[in-house]
Design an enzyme around this catalytic site. Structure first.
Site, PDB file in Angstrom:
ATOM      1  N   LYS A 267     -34.692 -36.897   8.102  1.00 36.36           N
ATOM      2  CA  LYS A 267     -34.212 -35.505   8.045  1.00 36.36           C
ATOM      3  C   LYS A 267     -35.308 -34.539   8.476  1.00 36.36           C
ATOM      4  CE  LYS A 267     -32.919 -33.721   3.894  1.00 36.36           C
ATOM      5  NZ  LYS A 267     -33.645 -32.470   3.648  1.00 36.36           N
TER       6      LYS A 267
ATOM      7  N   ARG B 246     -37.299 -30.798  12.839  1.00 34.23           N
ATOM      8  CA  ARG B 246     -38.430 -30.349  13.668  1.00 34.23           C
ATOM      9  C   ARG B 246     -38.164 -30.596  15.153  1.00 34.23           C
ATOM     10  NH1 ARG B 246     -39.902 -31.103   8.585  1.00 34.23           N
ATOM     11  NH2 ARG B 246     -41.767 -30.084   7.733  1.00 34.23           N
TER      12      ARG B 246
ATOM     13  N   GLY C 107     -33.342 -26.153   2.741  1.00 34.36           N
ATOM     14  CA  GLY C 107     -34.605 -25.437   2.521  1.00 34.36           C
ATOM     15  C   GLY C 107     -35.507 -25.513   3.739  1.00 34.36           C
TER      16      GLY C 107
ATOM     17  N   SER D 122     -46.849 -28.160  -0.008  1.00 33.31           N
ATOM     18  CA  SER D 122     -45.478 -28.073   0.496  1.00 33.31           C
ATOM     19  C   SER D 122     -45.488 -28.082   2.017  1.00 33.31           C
ATOM     20  CB  SER D 122     -44.815 -26.786  -0.010  1.00 33.31           C
ATOM     21  OG  SER D 122     -43.725 -26.438   0.834  1.00 33.31           O
TER      22      SER D 122
ATOM     23  N   ASP E 127     -39.231 -36.442  -2.856  1.00 34.22           N
ATOM     24  CA  ASP E 127     -37.774 -36.545  -2.737  1.00 34.22           C
ATOM     25  C   ASP E 127     -37.227 -37.837  -3.343  1.00 34.22           C
ATOM     26  OD1 ASP E 127     -37.691 -34.104  -1.472  1.00 34.22           O
ATOM     27  OD2 ASP E 127     -37.639 -34.943   0.546  1.00 34.22           O
TER      28      ASP E 127
ATOM     29  N   LYS F 157     -35.708 -27.736  -6.267  1.00 36.28           N
ATOM     30  CA  LYS F 157     -35.086 -28.447  -5.128  1.00 36.28           C
ATOM     31  C   LYS F 157     -33.605 -28.066  -5.059  1.00 36.28           C
ATOM     32  CE  LYS F 157     -38.732 -30.585  -3.661  1.00 36.28           C
ATOM     33  NZ  LYS F 157     -39.313 -30.188  -2.376  1.00 36.28           N
TER      34      LYS F 157
ATOM     35  N   ARG G 199     -33.941 -30.953 -10.431  1.00 38.51           N
ATOM     36  CA  ARG G 199     -33.790 -32.426 -10.457  1.00 38.51           C
ATOM     37  C   ARG G 199     -34.331 -33.054 -11.741  1.00 38.51           C
ATOM     38  NH1 ARG G 199     -34.816 -33.701  -3.983  1.00 38.51           N
ATOM     39  NH2 ARG G 199     -32.661 -33.206  -3.399  1.00 38.51           N
TER      40      ARG G 199
ATOM     41  N   ARG H 104     -29.321 -36.126  -3.294  1.00 32.81           N
ATOM     42  CA  ARG H 104     -30.149 -37.230  -3.801  1.00 32.81           C
ATOM     43  C   ARG H 104     -29.777 -37.609  -5.240  1.00 32.81           C
ATOM     44  NH1 ARG H 104     -33.130 -37.803   0.648  1.00 32.81           N
ATOM     45  NH2 ARG H 104     -34.070 -35.955   1.559  1.00 32.81           N
TER      46      ARG H 104
END
Ligand code: S3P
Length: 449
Positions: A39, A44, A112, A186, A336, A363, A367, A409
């Site tokens: 992903k 990108r 995001g 990040s 993740d 997230k 989570r 997820r």
């Protein structure tokens, strides 16, 4: 051998219930499978293709909802992007600084990465005005982590709650380069600032407290940007007035999607799976290290490099897992995968501690809270910590009604937990998987023998 009964039912309100009934005995997971494209790399490739000169060709793009949001936004900004498919997507770039002003709001959906990376590019387009938004989840996630450093570069951005929440309005400006010391590790923050720095008159540096995924750095270099990296200080510097040129990108399988099968085959006795063509970039392989600490039996086969990213096939056989502590610099390298690691820890001997992961609270859902609540409904023993979880292992799970909370997820992690729970588990709002893994249910059915 006997298969699990897996049924997907669409409700009147359009959302999906995924029902998983484990057979009383004999379930094991077998086969060789592929997971969809990464992903982070898919986003990108579309974005750099859009701001490059010339044509970019992308093989293996993830056809999930998130990259679709990126393609949608960058088309509205003027890039020509062919119909999305896994074989070949062509992006006709418009060159850096050449976005057209869209006639409508740019909608990043649930993503995001789309909104934060795009903000860096939009803010550095003098004289043009943009508005961006997202779905309910994205509109509740913090944007000040990118808005503040962009403001230090002279960006003009407005939004709710002191410019922290989308919808956001951006009046593009000529930005100035900065050296930004990010308080969080990040990749979205790092990438946003580097992308903004491309269209400035100098060098922009981002220093982060621990190394986050480096796909932007690798791909920016491949597209012709001048970049220097100081691994001692976790700093990246990009030179402004950049010119990027269209490239051929081959997207490897997403290790974050492979993680579901690595845990599934580890916890279901008698299983052996090979997940082929998985990206094993060292900034993403924290999951392999964590599972190895837990005693998982995973081998990396056929290691190779494809279009600047390391790739391998991962063979996993079931084994009795044991608890471990996951904290510190490894966290950004497996952030993740923590929901599925919580499932692994539930079946491990001993108590697993996860710390330094407060980022999980911002997230696609919180989570920590959601995973604890949902897995505990099945008999799990998870205690929330402010920045992680304490998971008591060796628990026998019982099928229950659980909910993804629209977080892809979470939904997929609960489906894997259901494979080792007695009786039937129903996962509500299971369609969330399509964000990153559109054919998750069909692969689940395929591997359950
Ligand atoms: C991503 C970075 C990570 C990750 C997300 C994808 C990226 O987010 O959780 O799924 O592609 O840059 P943060 O940068 O917020 O840690």
């Amino acid at each position: 051998m006997s298969a699990a009964v897996i049924t997907l039912k669409t409700q009147e309100n359009g959302s999906d219930n995924l029902m998983i009934q484990r057979p009383t005995a004999g379930l094991s997971l077998q086969g060789r499978i592929l997971v969809p494209g990464d992903k982070s790399i898919s986003h990108r490739a579309l974005m750099l293709g859009a701001i490059a000169e010339g044509e970019t060709e992308i093989q293996g793009l993830l056809l999930g909802e998130d990259p679709r949001s990126t393609a949608h936004c960058f088309r509205a900004l003027g890039a020509e992007i062919s119909e999305l498919n896994t074989e070949l997507v062509r992006v006709k770039g418009i060159g850096l600084g050449n976005f057209q002003e869209p006639l409508d709001v740019l909608n990043a959906g649930n993503s995001g990465t789309t909104i934060r990376l795009m903000l860096g590019l939009l803010a550095s387009h003098p004289g043009r005005f943009f508005t961006v938004t997202g779905d309910d989840s994205l509109r509740s996630r913090p944007m000040s982590r990118v808005v503040k450093p962009l403001q230090q570069m002279a960006a003009e951005i407005w939004g709710r709650k002191d410019n922290n929440l989308a919808p956001l309005a951006i009046q593009g400006q000529a930005l100035k380069p900065i050296h930004y010391h990010s308080p969080i590790a990040s990749a979205q923050v790092k990438s946003c600032i580097l992308l903004a720095g491309l269209n400035t008159d100098g060098k922009t540096t981002v220093t982060e407290p621990a190394l986050s995924r480096d796909h932007s750095e690798r791909m920016l270099r491949a597209f012709g940007a001048e970049l220097s990296i100081d691994p001692e200080t976790n700093s990246v510097t990009v030179t402004g007035n950049a010119k990027l040129y269209g490239q051929k990108v081959v997207v490897p399988g997403d290790i974050s999607s492979a993680a579901f099968w690595l845990v599934a085959a580890s916890i279901v006795p008698g299983s052996e799976l090979v997940v082929e063509n998985v990206g094993v970039n060292p900034t993403r392989t924290g999951i392999l290290e964590a599972l190895s600490m837990m005693g998982a039996d995973i081998e990396m086969e056929n290691q190779r490099e494809v279009a600047g990213e390391p790739v391998a096939d991962l063979r996993v056989r079931s084994s009795q897992l044991k608890s471990c502590t996951i904290a510190g610099d490894i966290i950004p390298r497996l952030i993740d995968e923590i929901p599925i690691l919580a499932v692994a820890a539930t079946f491990a001997e001993g108590t697993t501690i996860i710390r330094d992961a407060a980022e999980l609270r911002v997230k696609e859902s919180d989570r920590i809270t959601v995973m604890a609540q949902q897995l505990n409904k099945m008999g799990g023993k998870i205690t929330e910590l402010p920045d992680g979880m304490e998971i008591t292992g060796g628990t026998a799970l019982v099928g229950a009604e659980v909910d993804s909370h629209t977080d892809h997820r979470i939904g997929m992690s609960l489906a894997i937990a259901a494979l080792n729970a007695s009786g039937t588990t129903t996962i509500h709002r299971a369609e969330a998987a399509a964000i990153s893994y559109p054919n998750f249910t069909s692969t689940l059915t395929e591997v359950c023998r």
